[in-house]
Design an enzyme around this catalytic site. Sequence first.
Site, PDB file in Angstrom:
ATOM      1  N   THR A 132      26.275  20.516  10.037  1.00  0.00           N
ATOM      2  CA  THR A 132      26.045  21.572   9.045  1.00  0.00           C
ATOM      3  C   THR A 132      25.164  22.696   9.605  1.00  0.00           C
ATOM      4  O   THR A 132      24.390  22.474  10.545  1.00  0.00           O
ATOM      5  CB  THR A 132      25.350  20.944   7.808  1.00  0.00           C
ATOM      6  OG1 THR A 132      24.786  21.964   7.001  1.00  0.00           O
ATOM      7  CG2 THR A 132      24.208  20.026   8.205  1.00  0.00           C
ATOM      8  N   ASP A 133      25.261  23.869   8.985  1.00  0.00           N
ATOM      9  CA  ASP A 133      24.366  24.965   9.373  1.00  0.00           C
ATOM     10  C   ASP A 133      22.930  24.725   8.885  1.00  0.00           C
ATOM     11  O   ASP A 133      21.990  25.384   9.330  1.00  0.00           O
ATOM     12  CB  ASP A 133      24.884  26.316   8.832  1.00  0.00           C
ATOM     13  CG  ASP A 133      25.029  26.379   7.316  1.00  0.00           C
ATOM     14  OD1 ASP A 133      24.797  25.347   6.648  1.00  0.00           O
ATOM     15  OD2 ASP A 133      25.388  27.457   6.795  1.00  0.00           O
ATOM     16  N   GLU A 134      22.761  23.747   7.959  1.00  0.00           N
ATOM     17  CA  GLU A 134      21.436  23.543   7.370  1.00  0.00           C
ATOM     18  C   GLU A 134      20.414  23.035   8.386  1.00  0.00           C
ATOM     19  O   GLU A 134      19.207  23.129   8.154  1.00  0.00           O
ATOM     20  CB  GLU A 134      21.526  22.604   6.159  1.00  0.00           C
ATOM     21  CG  GLU A 134      22.534  23.124   5.143  1.00  0.00           C
ATOM     22  CD  GLU A 134      22.462  22.496   3.763  1.00  0.00           C
ATOM     23  OE1 GLU A 134      21.414  21.956   3.405  1.00  0.00           O
ATOM     24  OE2 GLU A 134      23.475  22.561   3.042  1.00  0.00           O
ATOM     25  N   TYR A 158      18.037  15.779   3.843  1.00  0.00           N
ATOM     26  CA  TYR A 158      19.439  15.833   4.275  1.00  0.00           C
ATOM     27  C   TYR A 158      19.567  16.538   5.614  1.00  0.00           C
ATOM     28  O   TYR A 158      20.115  15.998   6.573  1.00  0.00           O
ATOM     29  CB  TYR A 158      20.300  16.542   3.217  1.00  0.00           C
ATOM     30  CG  TYR A 158      21.655  16.989   3.746  1.00  0.00           C
ATOM     31  CD1 TYR A 158      22.602  16.060   4.162  1.00  0.00           C
ATOM     32  CD2 TYR A 158      21.986  18.355   3.855  1.00  0.00           C
ATOM     33  CE1 TYR A 158      23.841  16.461   4.669  1.00  0.00           C
ATOM     34  CE2 TYR A 158      23.214  18.765   4.361  1.00  0.00           C
ATOM     35  CZ  TYR A 158      24.134  17.810   4.764  1.00  0.00           C
ATOM     36  OH  TYR A 158      25.350  18.208   5.274  1.00  0.00           O
ATOM     37  N   LYS A 162      20.684  15.092   9.356  1.00  0.00           N
ATOM     38  CA  LYS A 162      21.830  15.626  10.120  1.00  0.00           C
ATOM     39  C   LYS A 162      21.349  16.147  11.478  1.00  0.00           C
ATOM     40  O   LYS A 162      22.026  15.971  12.494  1.00  0.00           O
ATOM     41  CB  LYS A 162      22.536  16.751   9.342  1.00  0.00           C
ATOM     42  CG  LYS A 162      23.295  16.315   8.120  1.00  0.00           C
ATOM     43  CD  LYS A 162      24.461  15.370   8.392  1.00  0.00           C
ATOM     44  CE  LYS A 162      25.618  16.044   9.103  1.00  0.00           C
ATOM     45  NZ  LYS A 162      26.790  15.128   9.206  1.00  0.00           N
TER      46      LYS A 162
END
Length: 355
Positions: A132-134, A158, A162
């Site tokens: 993810t970009d997060e 989260y 990741k």
Amino acid sequence: MILVTGGAGFIGANFVLDWLAESDEPVINLDKLTYAGNLESLASLQDDPRHIFVQGDIADKELLKQLLSKYQPRAIINFAAESHVDRSIHAPEEFIQTNVMGTFHLLEVTRHYWEGLEAGDKENFRFLHVSTDEVYGSLHKTEPAFTETHAYQPNSPYSASKAASDHLVRSYYHTYGLPVLTTNCSNNYGPYHFPEKLIPLVIVNALAGKPLPIYGDGQQIRDWLYVKDHCSAIRCVVEAGQCGETYNVGGWNEMPNIEIVQTVCTLLDEHSPRADKQKYAQQISFVTDRLGHDRRYAIDAQKIQRELGWKPQETFATGIRKTVQWYLDNQTWLANVQSGAYREWLDKNYQGREV
Ligand code: NAD
Ligand code: TYD
């Protein structure tokens, strides 16, 4: 054949459906069927021998060993994860268990399998990790979008879990030479999206006459990508990506949350107007913000376009129209995912949020 993990979730199910629509190469689909896994999304494959579904955990090393030795996949695509930021705030432990430990066990078993392959198969094997970009953290309004070299600064349990999994994947390339690829994608939307996430939640609540909860001031910005574009990017990276590399995937569609919700409301006004002829936007309700809420994500997807020739096919305008129509056409799927457990989650996350 290929092995997909988490293929009964939102993106995984879209990927399996698209993969088998594009090719006859069989898919083994390993999914634990948590609250987010839904075999109804794969109902059209029920009698299709190209789809082999196995219920199980990516942290179950014995099961993984059996599957790899039996099916000898040429590629593994790892979608399996706990994926919802709000749930990671309420209960982070499962995120560490699946996203960190699960990915670690999957990597370990894959490494031993890969080391035992014959030279040609070994060279052609790929492990693609879907991320993810997060992991890059939050941007100020005027900062440039995330490139692949942006520092990792995850802010939620989260995104931290990741990020940890991305680092493990990277280390298996540098230490063992495992042919890995990582994709870091922005917010997806489209068919089969579980209605805990913003867009499907707004559709469900709007149609049920309930408030449409906007966290904080609604000015948080995300980049949005139609899920089928994400699936085509993953197919592209698994076939042509350079091992050890990461690829950012995005839709060139930065929008504040409030505009996303207003767009959905306008489409619903058009396709399924309220009985009282009022606008759905009247149901918008600003509620207490998410803890540690990231202000802005933006993806610079030039590398994957330049090196692999991938770019999104849908704009937000075309993708969101298809999405709203899909939900209106698939009310049974939608009704069936709103089980008791779903209602318990709504109570936990939204009750007590000040309006
Ligand atoms: P999802 O929550 O809809 O689905 C996750 C799937 O993984 C479910 O089917 C679940 O049953 C399965 N699963 C969970 N734990 C498992 C375990 N231990 N073993 C096997 N299966 C397990 O998630 P999604 O939105 O489809 O996301 C898929 C992947 O893409 C995730 O890795 C996520 O981090 C990443 N991603 C998602 C988005 C997004 O906008 N949804 C954006 C970028 C990246
Ligand atoms: P979400 O769909 O949960 O994805 P993510 O947190 O991975 O970006 O949320 C998208 C944005 O919408 C995020 O900024 C949080 C916000 N949001 C709301 O304002 N209200 C809601 O009820 C939800 C679920 C999300």
